[in-house]
Scaffold this motif. Structure first.
Motif, PDB file in Angstrom:
ATOM      1  N   ALA A 151       0.831  -1.205   0.000  1.00 48.16           N
ATOM      2  CA  ALA A 151       0.000   0.000   0.000  1.00 48.16           C
ATOM      3  C   ALA A 151       0.866   1.255   0.000  1.00 48.16           C
ATOM      4  O   ALA A 151       0.582   2.226  -0.708  1.00 48.16           O
ATOM      5  N   ALA A 152       1.952   1.238   0.770  1.00 45.13           N
ATOM      6  CA  ALA A 152       2.855   2.389   0.808  1.00 45.13           C
ATOM      7  C   ALA A 152       3.536   2.589  -0.537  1.00 45.13           C
ATOM      8  O   ALA A 152       3.704   3.733  -0.986  1.00 45.13           O
ATOM      9  N   THR A 159       2.221   9.570  -5.652  1.00 46.64           N
ATOM     10  CA  THR A 159       2.634  10.896  -5.180  1.00 46.64           C
ATOM     11  C   THR A 159       4.076  11.222  -5.522  1.00 46.64           C
ATOM     12  O   THR A 159       4.626  12.182  -4.990  1.00 46.64           O
ATOM     13  N   GLY A 160       4.673  10.424  -6.356  1.00 50.19           N
ATOM     14  CA  GLY A 160       6.054  10.677  -6.731  1.00 50.19           C
ATOM     15  C   GLY A 160       7.053  10.412  -5.626  1.00 50.19           C
ATOM     16  O   GLY A 160       8.117  10.997  -5.577  1.00 50.19           O
TER      17      GLY A 160
END
Length: 173
Positions: A151-152, A159-160
């Motif tokens: 998930a991270a 989000t780059g």
């Protein structure tokens, strides 16, 4: 081989020389002291962020067991990470390998290792990370960590890289 090898291992441990420990462990892989050296080298590599080297070494240790070159502990031995015969518990090796692969972002490979841990060592009591638990419970913990890591990684990709969770230390960067 005994005293000479022990002195070389002692020196390599004292210096924190992962490469020397790996070489000695590979050369004498059939001896319990050498397996401990390879395990220590894998820990040093992982602690230094050299996840590929750590994973490779852990996989070699597991392969040696499958080929009969380094027998795993037998049922009923001590539940700590190291058996009475000096061999590293197979469930511990699989757990370390899964952690290492996750830290390197190799989530699919880690998932396969977690499943292998569940199947091969599910009912076994093992000491891991200061806790005594079953292989099945360790696999559950690793699966949760794996899901958080995946998930991270997805969030970071969107989000780059902002908010990426470093699995090796659990720190947000």
């Amino acid at each position: 081989v005994g005293p000479h090898l022990e002195q070389r291992l002692k020196t390599a441990r004292a210096l924190g020389d992962a490469s020397a420990l790996e070489v000695l462990g590979n050369e004498f892989h059939f001896l319990p002291a050498a397996e401990a050296a390879r395990n220590h080298a894998a820990d040093l590599y992982r602690d230094r962020g050299a996840y590929v080297q750590a994973a490779s070494l852990l996989q070699a240790m597991l392969r040696d067991r499958q080929g009969g070159l380094s027998p795993d502990r037998t049922a009923g031995q001590a539940s700590s990470g190291t058996a009475e015969n000096g061999r590293i518990n197979g469930a511990v090796l699989l757990g370390k390998l899964a952690h290492t692969l996750m830290a390197d972002g190799q989530f699919a490979a880690a998932e396969g290792i977690v499943e292998r841990l569940r199947k091969q060592h599910g009912g076994e009591q093992v000491r891991y990370g200061g806790d005594t638990l079953t292989g099945a419970r360790l696999a559950e913990r690793l699966q949760l960590r794996l899901e958080r890591g995946q998930a991270a990684a997805v969030r970071a990709a969107k989000t780059g890289g902002a908010g990426l969770l470093w699995l090796s230390g659990g720190k947000v960067k």
